[in-house]
Design a protein around this motif. Structure first.
Motif, PDB file in Angstrom:
ATOM      1  N   ARG A  24     -37.198  10.717 -82.449  1.00  0.00           N
ATOM      2  CA  ARG A  24     -36.735   9.703 -81.495  1.00  0.00           C
ATOM      3  C   ARG A  24     -37.924   9.094 -80.759  1.00  0.00           C
ATOM      4  O   ARG A  24     -37.994   7.894 -80.565  1.00  0.00           O
TER       5      ARG A  24
ATOM      6  N   ARG B  69     -35.804  16.369 -83.839  1.00  0.00           N
ATOM      7  CA  ARG B  69     -35.029  15.158 -83.573  1.00  0.00           C
ATOM      8  C   ARG B  69     -35.622  14.389 -82.401  1.00  0.00           C
ATOM      9  O   ARG B  69     -35.697  13.164 -82.423  1.00  0.00           O
ATOM     10  N   LEU B  70     -36.033  15.115 -81.384  1.00  0.00           N
ATOM     11  CA  LEU B  70     -36.638  14.461 -80.230  1.00  0.00           C
ATOM     12  C   LEU B  70     -37.952  13.790 -80.633  1.00  0.00           C
ATOM     13  O   LEU B  70     -38.230  12.657 -80.241  1.00  0.00           O
TER      14      LEU B  70
ATOM     15  N   LEU C 112     -31.681  18.657 -75.145  1.00  0.00           N
ATOM     16  CA  LEU C 112     -32.698  17.870 -75.850  1.00  0.00           C
ATOM     17  C   LEU C 112     -32.081  17.115 -77.024  1.00  0.00           C
ATOM     18  O   LEU C 112     -32.420  15.952 -77.278  1.00  0.00           O
ATOM     19  N   THR C 113     -31.180  17.776 -77.753  1.00  0.00           N
ATOM     20  CA  THR C 113     -30.508  17.124 -78.861  1.00  0.00           C
ATOM     21  C   THR C 113     -29.685  15.945 -78.373  1.00  0.00           C
ATOM     22  O   THR C 113     -29.701  14.858 -78.959  1.00  0.00           O
TER      23      THR C 113
ATOM     24  N   ALA D 162     -32.050  13.170 -77.555  1.00  0.00           N
ATOM     25  CA  ALA D 162     -32.593  12.565 -78.772  1.00  0.00           C
ATOM     26  C   ALA D 162     -31.562  11.674 -79.454  1.00  0.00           C
ATOM     27  O   ALA D 162     -31.923  10.657 -80.045  1.00  0.00           O
TER      28      ALA D 162
END
Length: 137
Positions: free
Chosen positions: A32, A28-29, A131-132, A135
């Motif tokens: 992004r 996901r990051l 991190l999620t 993101a």
């Protein structure tokens, strides 16, 4: 009271589940990061643009593309909208190879995470949640 993504993380995270969470958060990051690129990124590109993106020489990128097509992992087709452009897509064999490579990487990460202490897995779990959250912002 507002809950953050990190509040949802159990103290003792199972390694296999944590591996999935890490892969998801990093993926996901990464997506992004890609969405934050300036306009004119890597839509329809030349080998030179691809090589610049991957920080390899155009000759090296050309060799990579040639190897993939020669091995039957990808096929070249003409762009129906611009016959000067060549499109690349994976073959069924290429998809299978990519799936096998992904499974190997996932198994490697799961083994590494299992070797960590429960405390270290919890730290990684918290970092994954952070991190999620980043993101998704």
């Amino acid at each position: 009271m507002e809950r953050s993504a990190t509040d949802e993380q159990p103290a003792d995270v199972e390694a296999a589940d944590l591996g999935g969470q890490v892969r998801s958060a990093v993926g996901r990051l990464y997506r992004r990061f890609r969405s934050e690129r300036p306009e004119g990124g890597l839509g329809d590109t030349t080998l030179t643009e691809l090589s610049d993106y991957d920080r390899v020489s155009p000759a090296s990128m050309s060799q990579t593309v040639n190897r993939l097509t020669s091995a039957g992992y990808a096929v070249r087709t003409r762009d129906p909208d611009d016959r000067r452009k060549v499109l690349f897509s994976a073959t069924a064999e290429g998809d299978e190879l990519a799936s096998a490579a992904r499974a190997q990487r996932n198994a490697w990460l799961d083994r590494r995470l299992q070797a960590l202490s429960a405390e270290d897995r919890a730290v990684i779990g918290r970092a994954t949640a952070l991190l999620t959250s980043i993101a998704d912002s």
